[in-house]
Write an enzyme that holds these catalytic residues in place. Structure first.
Site, PDB file in Angstrom:
ATOM      1  N   CYS A   1       0.833  -3.935  -5.853  1.00  0.00           N
ATOM      2  CA  CYS A   1      -0.613  -3.916  -5.599  1.00  0.00           C
ATOM      3  C   CYS A   1      -1.265  -2.681  -6.222  1.00  0.00           C
ATOM      4  CB  CYS A   1      -0.918  -3.986  -4.103  1.00  0.00           C
ATOM      5  SG  CYS A   1      -0.345  -2.550  -3.186  1.00  0.00           S
TER       6      CYS A   1
ATOM      7  N   CYS B   1       1.095  -2.326   3.673  1.00  0.00           N
ATOM      8  CA  CYS B   1       0.181  -1.182   3.540  1.00  0.00           C
ATOM      9  C   CYS B   1       0.600  -0.060   4.489  1.00  0.00           C
ATOM     10  CB  CYS B   1      -1.245  -1.608   3.841  1.00  0.00           C
ATOM     11  SG  CYS B   1      -1.720  -3.125   3.003  1.00  0.00           S
TER      12      CYS B   1
HETATM   13 FE1  FES Z   1      -1.197  -2.617  -1.146  1.00  0.00          FE
HETATM   14 FE2  FES Z   1      -2.817  -2.440   0.916  1.00  0.00          FE
HETATM   15  S1  FES Z   1      -2.779  -3.998  -0.578  1.00  0.00           S
HETATM   16  S2  FES Z   1      -1.343  -1.015   0.278  1.00  0.00           S
END
Ligand code: FES
Length: 143
Positions: free
Chosen positions: A35, A104
């Site tokens: 991400c 996360c």
């Molecule tokens: Fe990767 Fe939140 S989407 S840390």
């Protein structure tokens, strides 16, 4: 039911302990290559106690809320307690996160652990390398 708990929204809107500590005793950075989010934690440590902690994140709302809560959970605590902080404890303290956002909170746990390792390294304190994560998490994001 709302996707995010009130506590998540509160810590997202009013994150605690955001910023940088100049001359920190330990700095840790964790990132998720999938991400792209990055988390950086700064620690001030005196007599084995975490007297101050700050974070910077390049991340989503859940990353902000998790780091904010994680810093609150370790501030004023002994190193031994911070070493055992898990993302599960952080998400529980936030009254949960949606399943696809759990990674996360892993970032916050990892960055804290790496900041502690940095502190140990700087002060020649021996530790078991197995207790520390790699500098990035690639196990929890599959998309
Ligand atoms: Fe990767 Fe939140 S989407 S840390």
């Amino acid at each position: 039911m709302a996707l995010y708990s009130e506590k998540v929204m509160d810590h997202f809107r009013n994150p605690r302990n955001v910023g940088v500590i100049e001359n920190a005793d330990g700095v840790g950075e964790a990132g998720n290559p999938v991400c792209g989010d990055i988390m950086k934690i700064y620690l001030k440590i005196e007599n084995d106690i975490i007297t101050d902690v700050k974070f910077e994140t390049f991340g989503c709302g859940s990353a902000i809320a998790s780091s904010s809560m994680a810093t609150e959970l370790i501030k004023g605590k002994p190193i031994s307690e911070a070493m055992t902080l898990t993302n599960k404890a952080v998400t529980e303290a936030l009254d949960g996160l949606p399943a696809h956002k759990l990674h996360c909170s892993v970032l916050a746990e990892e960055a804290i652990r790496l900041a502690l390792r940095d502190y140990f390294d700087k002060n020649n304190i021996p530790y078991d390398p197995k207790e520390f994560p790699d500098a990035h998490c690639d196990t929890c994001c599959h998309t």
